[in-house]
Scaffold this active site. Structure first.
Site, PDB file in Angstrom:
ATOM      1  CG  HIS A   1       2.246   0.074   4.346  1.00  0.00           C
ATOM      2  ND1 HIS A   1       2.021  -0.865   5.341  1.00  0.00           N
ATOM      3  CD2 HIS A   1       1.076   0.759   4.207  1.00  0.00           C
ATOM      4  CE1 HIS A   1       0.782  -0.745   5.792  1.00  0.00           C
ATOM      5  NE2 HIS A   1       0.184   0.230   5.120  1.00  0.00           N
TER       6      HIS A   1
ATOM      7  CG  ASP B   1      -2.005  -0.994   1.191  1.00  0.00           C
ATOM      8  OD1 ASP B   1      -2.020  -1.797   0.246  1.00  0.00           O
ATOM      9  OD2 ASP B   1      -2.846  -1.000   2.110  1.00  0.00           O
TER      10      ASP B   1
END
Length: 347
Positions: free
Chosen positions: A295, A153
């Site tokens: 991430h 992400d």
């Protein structure tokens, strides 16, 4: 340790041992020629004494040869052992290949109906071709083997995202990158790199706002601005959506036009920022069909992935994108549903 330094030390050690020994021999025979000394012994003590003296000289020579032989063999063994400590040594490479033969051979399908002997030969030959000539297709996915989807992400990030792409490519693996629009607009080249690598691009909203707090028009804008940035860079739209914070409600999910993907294994890499903790979190919990949340904006995550993907491959896991995971698990991703583990929904 450098091999040349090892040999130099061995040579110096040998010189320090042999020089004093040779000095004693030279001192013993410095005043008399060896042949004269043997003849003198014969005159004084007779034939048997001469033979005894010669035996002593011969013994000294034999002892010297034995010492040299033993030393050379020991030094050679020592150098060989030191050289095999390296992770890239032939012995370790051979052992790794032997230990992971079923994993390396994964995806190879033998022709049905062959005899047991033919099947065994076929397995060996395809394994050898894969190792030696690369003729087998290492990108082939075995739908019956364990697989997981790695998802990232908040990117892309030129540094850490590229590192992740590099290790994915080196291990014939794919992942899904849920990009935010602000970074997508700033780094279009990274979007191209993600798409070119065979990985999947997902939508993570334009600037990471909680969609459940926005109006219908604002939600639409958050999604469409990302799609425009991705379309401009790659010529394609995103294929899946992950709402920021995993937050959605009935109103939001009915508005979204792509499948909603959540996760079932959160590495919490944003909190730890520690590669070892990230790797341990995955390896201690991962199961077949898992969607793993990370991430790609942190260097610590990139470092963890560089360690993690080879470990997963060693344990037999195939690393794929979310859409690939659904495809090979026989799952159709539908609208109006939020998916965690493929095979079930998060609802």
């Amino acid at each position: 340790m450098n091999i040349q330094k090892i040999f130099k030390r061995a040579k110096d050690s040998l010189r320090r041992t042999v020089i004093p020994f040779n000095r004693k021999i030279r001192e013993k025979f410095s005043r008399h020629d060896r042949g004269f000394l043997i003849n003198r012994k014969k005159d004084e003590y007779g034939y048997l004494e001469e033979e005894s003296f010669r035996d002593k000289i011969r013994k000294i020579n034999i002892d010297s040869k034995v010492f040299y032989t033993v030393f050379i063999v020991a030094a050679s063994l020592f150098c060989i052992i030191i050289s095999q400590i390296s992770p890239d040594s032939r012995f370790r490479t051979w052992y790794h290949s032997l230990k992971n033969k079923p994993i390396i051979s994964k995806g190879i399908q033998l022709t049905e109906g062959k005899s047991v002997i033919d099947q065994q030969t076929g397995t060996f030959l395809t394994y050898y071709r894969f190792q030696g000539f690369g003729e087998s297709d290492p990108t082939h996915i075995d739908s019956k083997a364990p697989m997981i989807a790695l998802t990232f992400d908040d990117g892309p990030n030129p540094s850490s995202t590229q590192r992740i792409l590099d290790v994915l490519d080196a291990n014939y693996s794919h992942a899904t990158f849920f990009v935010v629009g602000t970074n997508a607009e700033n780094y279009p080249d990274m979007l191209k790199a993600i798409s070119a690598s065979g990985c999947e691009l997902g939508n993570h909203s334009y600037n990471h706002k909680d969609l459940t707090t926005l109006s219908t028009s604002d939600v639409e804008e958050q999604i469409e601005k990302v799609n425009r940035a991705v379309k401009k860079a790659t010529g394609e739209n995103t294929t899946v959506i992950r709402p920021p914070y995993g937050a959605y409600n009935d109103k939001v999910i009915k508005q979204l036009e792509e499948p909603v993907i959540l996760w079932d294994l959160d590495t919490e890499d944003w909190e730890s920022r520690n590669a070892k903790k990230i790797v341990d979190a995955v390896m201690s919990q991962v199961k077949d069909g898992d969607i793993v949340l990370m991430h790609d904006i942190y260097d610590s995550t990139a470092e963890a992935v560089e360690i993690l993907i080879p470990k997963l491959k060693e344990q037999g896991y195939q690393v794929v994108s979310v859409s690939e995971l659904a495809k090979y698990k026989g799952k159709t991703l539908e609208l109006d549903k939020a998916y965690g583990k493929i095979g079930g929904t998060a609802e």
